[in-house]
Design an enzyme around this catalytic site. Structure first.
Site, PDB file in Angstrom:
ATOM      1  N   SER A 172      -9.573 -47.058  60.614  1.00 53.99           N
ATOM      2  CA  SER A 172      -8.621 -47.330  59.540  1.00 53.99           C
ATOM      3  C   SER A 172      -9.248 -47.969  58.314  1.00 53.99           C
ATOM      4  O   SER A 172      -8.627 -48.020  57.261  1.00 53.99           O
ATOM      5  CB  SER A 172      -7.511 -48.232  60.070  1.00 53.99           C
ATOM      6  OG  SER A 172      -6.896 -47.599  61.169  1.00 53.99           O
TER       7      SER A 172
ATOM      8  N   HIS B 124       6.572 -46.731  62.732  1.00 54.69           N
ATOM      9  CA  HIS B 124       6.683 -47.582  61.557  1.00 54.69           C
ATOM     10  C   HIS B 124       7.908 -47.293  60.708  1.00 54.69           C
ATOM     11  O   HIS B 124       8.246 -48.070  59.823  1.00 54.69           O
ATOM     12  CB  HIS B 124       5.427 -47.449  60.693  1.00 54.69           C
ATOM     13  CG  HIS B 124       4.183 -47.938  61.378  1.00 54.69           C
ATOM     14  ND1 HIS B 124       3.209 -47.088  61.865  1.00 54.69           N
ATOM     15  CD2 HIS B 124       3.773 -49.190  61.691  1.00 54.69           C
ATOM     16  CE1 HIS B 124       2.228 -47.784  62.434  1.00 54.69           C
ATOM     17  NE2 HIS B 124       2.566 -49.085  62.356  1.00 54.69           N
TER      18      HIS B 124
ATOM     19  N   CYS C 119      -0.590 -47.367  58.991  1.00 55.61           N
ATOM     20  CA  CYS C 119       0.193 -46.288  59.600  1.00 55.61           C
ATOM     21  C   CYS C 119      -0.570 -44.977  59.522  1.00 55.61           C
ATOM     22  O   CYS C 119      -0.877 -44.473  58.430  1.00 55.61           O
ATOM     23  CB  CYS C 119       1.525 -46.158  58.871  1.00 55.61           C
ATOM     24  SG  CYS C 119       2.475 -44.737  59.478  1.00 55.61           S
TER      25      CYS C 119
END
Lengths: 652, 368
Positions: free
Chosen positions: A329, A369, A382
């Site tokens: 991420s 989410h 996300c």
């Protein structure tokens, strides 16, 4: 027949024969005398020049004085590598007559441990000619003197006063500066058998900056013409040409920060890179665990080497440059920049139901989410948002942006090697497939490739320096180039992207730490200073059956990554932290980044935090390394002695 | 002699020859003084003392009549053989051979003493062979009887250098005694054919020396070291030398055995070609005096003994000088009167003493 003449021999004819033959012998003597005088005249007149030269080259020996190596200092002039006066003893194989007796004598005089004696014997076996074999270095004066006074009875032993390299920060700077050592056969040949390289006590850089900046650090050797006897004993100095020490090499490193980062990594295996995000100066480039470069300078023992190379935490690998990881991420800020570049409205929402359906494949998110904008998607990491938007933007934009922000790039810094990883693209995949179908199953780029790339998985692999550069380029909006040597450079140009794009991504990264984000626990405690960041968790192996790398054997756990910059108000520093098998960016990497950045703004607070940690871990870095070495040695010894089944160590 | 007040025994001394010998001995003292780095010890002073003592011995021998040497030759021979046997049994090993006999206060090398003894023995033998018989082959067997025991005993030590010198000396003496010329030519051919066989009997270090003599450059640091360093010493001295006490080859110990076998190189380095030629000239004058004594001697024993003893000295000098100049293999033969070492000097002084005795007797008969 002639024989009849025999009867004629009388006393008078015998006298005549004697006289004649005596004259012949006398003449022969004279002739020989003349021949000898002629021969002597030939040697001393016709060949005089040649023999004069030979006599001089017998008498006079040119001894090189190894130059003092230049210092390596940090940006403030604080020493990172210096020279210490050193008493040492070497063996010159060519002059060594009775190796067994002499090694035994030296073992007695110098208290050499058996491990060292073994090494000396081993090196003597492979040593050639005048290339010295080090016996002991950093000797106390008493031991040095004990050898010196016995030198006449120890032919082949050369006690010497020289300088040895010293790294005050030890292991903390190991991967950065490298270490020095006695040149080996290949290095000697590579420099055209320069005599300097086999001068006792001379060391060259073997790793890191010591190796890459060798010529600047080395200096020019001096020389001494000395008169020596046939047994090599010095009679007197004739002339001396002073040596010229190597130049001081100032690095961009902040030695305090570097050491702090290394210590803060503690027991973890990982790296910390800190950049000045306005200039690109590398302030810290720490990789842990590391070796002690001081012990490498003295020549490392086989045991020590084995301990280091057997360690699964790879203390010999510079993870900041040669460690390659899927960015996970931490890739998302860059992907967000690409999405903005592709014209995607940051306010546009994507609903996250816990994943993304592409054809008959479901790409998972870590949570459900709900509706996400770019800001919240960065903050809460996300995946669904980036799957959907990444797919819309396409790989070409993402790949171009990735390269622009430093991924897949090899930087112009004086290091021995950089593994620059992969920023995949359609062309890359095709070329890769043509080279080998092992990693890549098909030649064409697929949408699922795009989805994987969008969350920093799949083909993407990066090194920690690249992560820091990405973070720095986003933080400052400038096209910074990492830099290790202090030198005047033009200020980096601005990146050709709108300011709003940077603001959007930075705001998302601010939210990660300071708002409803994944790294909320790691916000800076220094008043008025905030940091922006992005956590990342990279899978080590493919997720099967929903099992994530959050448990099980250490080496299968996920890597924890974190990229950040501070202060958010006016970014100055960018940083990347990678904790191998740390299981998560928020959990393992972000707290380290927090303390490292705190050090820059509030040193006492950072040191206080570190002191607490080190108490937990059981001592400072040096103490822990020493303890680990001792226990390893003890274990190796136990395995050697006690192993009834004949363990691997028994073969030594 | 115009000086009537000089007593006759002093006036009749061969002053010219004594001057030459003393000059050579003093050259040795100077060379040894320098080789020790400018000190009389450990070599120069013992050499000087030895020189004076042995010169005295030579003068004492010169008072004995040649006839006495003739009469005692066979006894001396027997004594020499006894000493050689003792050496093999009790000798001290030095330089790879058991050739030294420890006599408590001195060490002697009986094989050295054997050289003049064999010369005297052979001279006596040939003095008694009737002229008519000397060219007969059967006159050879007593000769073989005389030669074989000492040669074998010396070979067993093994001291090849000394053995070869004795053989050369004997051949020269046979040549002077009037043996047919064709024998020598034939013998030379036979020796040439036998050389490879002899070579295989040599000790490894001796084989090395021969090989390296043939090609010294192959092993400049090993066995060729002696030859190379000796040539460097002589060659670097040039015409005038590096000056007294300034030799680097000798003082820095590059020149091996500089006080014994390679003293000539050490002297040549410091005194140059001129010094070397003066030494060669002195030796030449000494040998010419010796040959002169032989030519003038009256009896056949005296003639053969004088020539044989002169040749003994000659072979020492020739082999040593050829060796240091790289014309002969390194065999370990000292330079007489100049090199440090007692046995060779004693031998040479005995030779000179007997030569003086023969000269005295010749002159005495002429005066009579």
């Amino acid at each position: 027949m002639k024989r009849r003449n025999r009867a004629v021999v009388t006393e008078s004819s015998q006298l005549f024969t004697f006289t004649r033959r005596a004259m012949v012998l006398g003449g022969f003597q004279g002739l020989l005398g003349a021949a000898l005088a002629g021969r002597m005249a030939y040697i001393s007149i016709a060949e005089n020049e040649r023999y004069k030269l030979l006599s001089e080259s017998n008498r006079v020996q040119l001894r090189l004085i190894p130059p003092r190596r230049g210092w390596i200092v940090d940006r403030a002039g604080q020493p990172i590598a210096i020279n210490r006066s050193d008493f040492r003893v070497d063996l010159i194989p060519d002059r060594l007559k009775e190796p067994d007796r002499i090694i035994a004598e030296l073992t007695r005089l110098l208290d050499l441990p058996p491990d060292e004696v073994e090494r000396i014997r081993e090196e003597l076996k492979h040593a050639a000619g005048y290339q010295p074999v080090p016996v002991a270095e950093n000797l106390p004066f008493e031991k040095y003197a004990a050898v010196t006074i016995r030198q006449p009875e120890l032919p082949g032993v050369a006690p010497l006063r020289s300088f040895s390299r010293f790294y005050p920060d030890g292991a903390a700077v190991a991967h950065l500066v490298g270490y020095v050592g006695t040149p080996n056969q290949e290095e000697y040949k590579k420099e055209g058998k320069a005599p300097l390289l086999i001068t006792p006590g001379f060391k060259i850089g073997k790793e890191g900056v010591e190796k890459t900046m060798e010529m600047r650090l080395r200096g020019r050797p001096g020389a001494q013409r000395v008169e020596v006897t046939a047994s090599g004993k010095l009679v007197r100095n004739l002339t001396t040409l002073q040596d010229k020490s190597g130049g001081t090499l100032p690095l961009t490193i902040d030695a305090g920060l570097q050491t702090f980062a290394a210590r803060r990594l503690g027991e973890e295996s990982g790296s910390v890179v800190v950049l000045d995000c306005l200039t690109g100066d590398i302030l810290a480039l720490a990789s842990m665990p590391a070796y002690d470069p001081n012990s490498f300078t003295d020549g490392i023992s086989r045991n020590e080497w084995k301990m280091l190379s057997d360690d699964e935490r790879k203390p010999l690998l510079n993870k900041a440059l040669n460690g390659l990881y899927p960015p996970g991420s931490t890739f998302k800020p860059m992907v967000a920049m690409a999405l903005l570049q592709a014209g995607i409205d940051p306010k546009a929402r994507v609903n996250c139901p816990g994943g993304f359906q592409l054809g008959n494949r479901f790409f998972r998110c870590l949570g459900r989410h709900g509706p996400m904008t770019m800001h919240t998607a960065i903050a809460r990491s996300c995946n669904t948002y980036f799957y959907a938007m990444g797919r819309r933007a396409g790989i070409d934009v993402i790949s171009a942006m990735g390269k622009r922000l430093g991924f897949g790039e090899k930087f112009d810094i004086p290091v021995v090697s950089q593994n620059y990883g992969t920023m995949p693209s359609a062309e890359w995949k095709k070329a890769r497939y043509e080279r080998s179908a092992k990693l890549v199953e098909r030649p064409d780029w697929t949408e699922s490739d795009t989805l994987n790339t969008s969350i920093g998985q799949g083909f993407v692999i990066v090194n920690p320096l690249q992560l820091a550069v990405m973070s720095g380029r986003i933080a400052s909006g400038r096209d910074i180039q990492p830099n290790l040597l202090q030198r005047r450079r033009p200020a980096p140009a601005a990146l050709p992207f709108p300011k709003e794009h940077f603001d959007t991504v930075r705001a998302g990264m601010w939210e990660v730490v300071n708002g409803a984000g994944t790294a909320g626990r790691s916000r800076l405690e220094t008043p008025g200073i905030e940091m922006g960041g992005k956590t990342g968790t990279a899978q080590v192996r493919r997720i099967t059956g929903g099992q994530r790398g959050q448990s099980g054997a250490w080496k299968y756990r996920d890597h924890g990554l974190f990229v950040c910059f501070a202060p958010t108000a006016s970014p100055r520093f960018a940083c990347s932290v990678v904790i191998e098998h740390g299981m998560g960016g928020a959990r393992a990497a972000a707290p380290v980044a927090k303390d490292v950045l705190t050090y820059l703004f509030d040193k006492p607070r950072a040191l206080e935090a570190l002191a607490k940690f080190e108490e937990q871990w059981g001592g400072t870095l040096d103490e822990r390394m020493e303890r680990r070495a001792q226990s390893w040695l003890a274990a190796a010894k136990a395995a050697r002695e006690g192993g009834p089944g004949g363990s691997a160590g028994a073969g030594d | 002699m115009g000086l009537a007040f000089v007593p006759a025994p002093v006036a009749t001394l061969p002053w010219r020859m004594l001057g030459i010998v003393t000059a050579l001995g003093m050259a040795g003292v100077l060379g040894l003084y320098s080789a020790a780095g400018g000190f009389m010890m450990p070599w120069a002073l013992p050499h000087l003392i030895r020189f004076l003592v042995f010169l005295g011995l030579a003068l004492a021998l010169s008072r004995i009549r040649p006839q006495t040497f003739h009469d005692l030759a066979f006894f001396a021979y027997g004594g020499g053989i006894l000493l050689l046997i003792l050496t093999l049994m009790l000798g001290v090993i030095g330089g790879g051979a058991r050739s030294w006999l420890e006599l408590g206060f001195v060490r002697i090398q009986p094989s050295e003493l054997m050289k003049p003894i064999i010369v005297l023995t052979l001279a006596r033998f040939y003095a008694h062979v009737p002229p008519a018989e000397i060219r007969r082959l059967w006159a050879m067997w007593p000769l073989a009887l005389i030669l074989l025991p000492p040669l074998l005993l010396i070979l067993l030590q093994p001291d090849l250098g000394t053995m070869m010198l004795i053989v050369l000396n004997t051949i020269a003496l046979m040549f002077l005694a009037g043996l047919p010329l064709s024998w020598f030519i034939g013998g030379a051919l036979a020796v040439g054919a036998a050389l490879p066989v002899v070579y295989s009997f040599l000790l490894p270090h001796q084989q090395d020396r021969v090989l390296i003599f043939l090609n010294p450059e192959t092993d400049p640091l090993g066995a060729g070291y002696h030859l190379t360093q000796s040539k460097i010493a002589i060659g670097s001295g040039g015409v005038f030398g590096k000056g007294f006490l300034n030799g680097t080859q000798s003082h820095l110990n590059y020149l091996p055995e500089q006080h014994t076998d390679f003293i000539f190189s050490a002297i040549a380095e410091e005194w140059g070609l001129i010094g070397g030629c003066v030494l060669i000239l002195l030796f030449f004058l000494l040998l010419r005096w010796g040959m002169g004594v032989a030519l003038e001697a009256k009896g056949r024993f005296e003639r053969l003994a004088a020539a044989g003893l002169t040749l003994t000295i000659f072979f020492y000098i020739a082999v040593n000088l050829m060796m240091v100049m790289g014309l002969a293999p390194v065999v370990g033969i000292p330079l007489p009167l100049v090199s440090y070492g007692g046995s060779a000097m004693l031998t040479v002084m005995i030779c000179l003493g007997i030569l003086m005795s023969i000269e005295r007797s010749t002159k005495g008969e002429a005066r009579r």
